[in-house]
Design a protein around this motif. Sequence first.
Motif, mmCIF file in Angstrom:
data_model
loop_
_atom_site.group_PDB
_atom_site.id
_atom_site.type_symbol
_atom_site.label_atom_id
_atom_site.label_comp_id
_atom_site.label_asym_id
_atom_site.label_seq_id
_atom_site.Cartn_x
_atom_site.Cartn_y
_atom_site.Cartn_z
ATOM 1 N N UNK A 64 37.282 10.024 34.639
ATOM 2 C CA UNK A 64 38.189 8.665 34.625
ATOM 3 C C UNK A 64 37.001 7.695 34.903
ATOM 4 N N UNK A 68 36.296 4.390 32.892
ATOM 5 C CA UNK A 68 35.970 3.058 34.195
ATOM 6 C C UNK A 68 34.891 2.233 33.814
ATOM 7 N N UNK A 229 40.723 -8.037 38.593
ATOM 8 C CA UNK A 229 42.351 -8.866 38.651
ATOM 9 C C UNK A 229 42.422 -9.698 39.469
ATOM 10 N N UNK A 264 41.026 -2.746 37.988
ATOM 11 C CA UNK A 264 42.617 -3.222 38.779
ATOM 12 C C UNK A 264 42.485 -2.679 40.169
ATOM 13 N N UNK A 265 43.102 -3.354 40.685
ATOM 14 C CA UNK A 265 43.645 -2.716 41.766
ATOM 15 C C UNK A 265 43.435 -1.202 41.882
ATOM 16 N N UNK A 266 44.351 -0.564 41.125
ATOM 17 C CA UNK A 266 44.619 0.844 40.792
ATOM 18 C C UNK A 266 43.662 1.188 40.583
ATOM 19 N N UNK A 267 42.522 0.725 40.396
ATOM 20 C CA UNK A 267 41.254 1.961 39.352
ATOM 21 C C UNK A 267 40.423 2.057 41.194
ATOM 22 N N UNK A 268 40.630 1.796 42.488
ATOM 23 C CA UNK A 268 39.870 1.764 43.631
ATOM 24 C C UNK A 268 40.664 4.120 43.676
ATOM 25 N N UNK A 269 41.736 3.655 43.163
ATOM 26 C CA UNK A 269 42.385 5.134 43.331
ATOM 27 C C UNK A 269 41.106 5.846 43.453
ATOM 28 N N UNK A 272 37.743 5.574 45.208
ATOM 29 C CA UNK A 272 37.584 6.125 46.795
ATOM 30 C C UNK A 272 38.185 8.138 47.227
ATOM 31 N N UNK A 273 38.068 8.307 46.371
ATOM 32 C CA UNK A 273 38.460 10.002 46.230
ATOM 33 C C UNK A 273 37.370 10.545 46.193
#
Lengths: 490, 216
Positions: A64, A68, A229, A264-269, A272-273
């Motif tokens: 992923x 991205x 975003x 997007x903000x969600x891509x941070x997940x 950050x893992x």
Amino acid sequence: MSTRERLTPEPPSWLGIPPFPEAAKAELGKAQQRKNLRHATATIRTKRAIRAAEVDNWEELRTAAAQIKDRVGRHLDHYLVQAEKAMTEAGITVHWARDGDEANRIVGEIAKAKGVDEVVKIKSMVTQETDLNEHLEEIGIAAWETDLAELIVQLGHDLPSHILVPAIHRNRSEEREIFTTEMGRYGTPAPEGLSDEPAELAAAARTHLREKFLRAKMAISGGNFIVAETGTLVIVESEGNGRMCLTLPETLVSVVGIEKILPTVEDLEVFLKLLPRSSTGERMNPYNSFWTGVTPGDGPQDLHVVLLDNGRTNVLADPEGRATLRCIRCSACLNICPVYERVGGHAYGSPYPGPIGAILGPQLRGLDEARDRALPYASTLCGACNEVCPVKIPFTDILVHLRHKVAEYKTSKHPTVEQGLMKGAGWVMSDGRHLALAQRASRTAGLLVKGRWLGPMPIPLAGRWLQARDVEAPPTETFRQWWKKNRGDK
Amino acid sequence: MSAREEVLRRIRRATKDVTEPDPALDVPVDWTYGRALDTPDVLADFVEKVEDYKATVVRVDEAGVGQAIVDALAELGAMSTVLPDGLPSQWDETVVDSGIAVHRDHPELSRAELNVIDAVVTTAAVGMADSGTIALDHGEGQGRRALTLLPDRHICVVRSDQVVSDVPEGIARLAPGIRSRRPVTWVSGGSATSDIELIRVEGVHGPRRLWVILVD
Ligand code: SF4
């Protein structure tokens, strides 16, 4: 050159470092450094492996992340324009810089406009790339590194040798020495009787830097991510010096490579893992800061972001090398690399050492300098880096691709034997008789040096990499001859 | 040509092989966002992971929070504390009654003033169990960012309904705040460095001690 006294400790220059094979030879002779490096890389390697294994869908995460980043790279104009708009609406002044000089000039002008004569910095790869500290020094502004390892490097008149732990080549007694002799020249001195206990050294750094944080009016940072975003910047760190820089001064300037965008903000997940587990082998690093423009009453009220190209568009322009821009600077590839472990970071001649340095430098800067033409050969092609990279950069493919480009470059600039050999590879492989001929030539070389280990290889093709190590002599018999003698007649 | 135009022109030239204009169609991403882990006991996992950073975790019920804060301050040797606006009045009163020196952030405390206050007490926005991370969005009860940075000890009260299994769920909870431009700080243990021979040292620039009160 001005004759006034310097404001900050003078570092050596990357430009003084010879191309990799020669630099590597010198570094290989440093026994203490090799020991420090072996211990450090082995420790982080083990931690990374444990923390990656804890995550069930680790491979899915890597895929992923690679996707991205590829999406961002292939549509970078779209995302940058979106990020610029979001940042501007949130109260950030956005600047663009074609190269390092332009970025340095912009930062210097902001500092001058603010009337400051010193700035505090959180460790930033990109400002090392542009040599910002030296530019600020020239215009009369002292730039203080506040990351512990960067402080050791700066006070030690040294260069960083690792992208995550820049003082990895130093041990505690060297660090104690640097603190006791240098701290007092630039601020709060090290306490009397400082020992080489890591906790005491860290406490000395805390006291030395706290004074600077409390009076700082301007800070400079890099950035791990910018969310297109929302225009949110993200910095991942351990010590809290980042938070000091991002929170206390009135003015904050963040210099960020144009590839650092996430949609997007969600891509941070995803990142950050991946990032902390890949870099320090922790489940999460102590501090992450997310800021979206100016927050009245909290943190800097004057925010600037400098979006830096400095060769990144060159990397983007080569579809085979483009994946290099996925890099999130975790340093896992350095810690696993057998070449890095032995020679350390300085031999690569730039702030980006190890496998990522071997592919990034020559693409960012081009192949005009000998040091950059040597870098794609600073690898055994063992492929260990391919396996650990959280964004799945195909190192070995890119290294081989760049070696071809180096050979082509030489062809176009000044014909050499190497050119003939690279061109010749096609001729050799196209016909069995050609291969036999070529092998006989190599066998002759083998006879000449029979039974001896070669130092520098006399074969131009092998030059770059082999000069840096000892190589077994070529065989005196080709495989075809051996086959003919042993099997061919049966 | 401005630097902006020049850089964008270089990018467009560099990516002229890209013919699909929609980024999502051009490079699909094989990932389902916001998924939870199937952790059997999320709170226990959170406690274990936070303690792994050498932070202290105590579990109390709602009524016990005020006293737990006072105990933590005593345990950490804090003689003074800053209390941000928006803490529940019961906690606030218990701390004040305990006799410890209490500072308020209005008018705004200077850096030098904050630097000599021993501790800060805050609430939190989200806890992420798998990584042992606490997120602050600096809303009510959390103070501006400098408050949790300069004092040496941070006592953080996390409600059990704020704890999620993992980072993706945490991001999902924080996303609305980020979209409304709140600053967000993630804390995973105390400040730490491993820059000297890879030996972990707690506390360089941020608070050296993190004390978590988990409210069941
Ligand atoms: S290339 Fe991959 S492994 Fe190396 S620093 Fe970058 S992201 Fe990490």
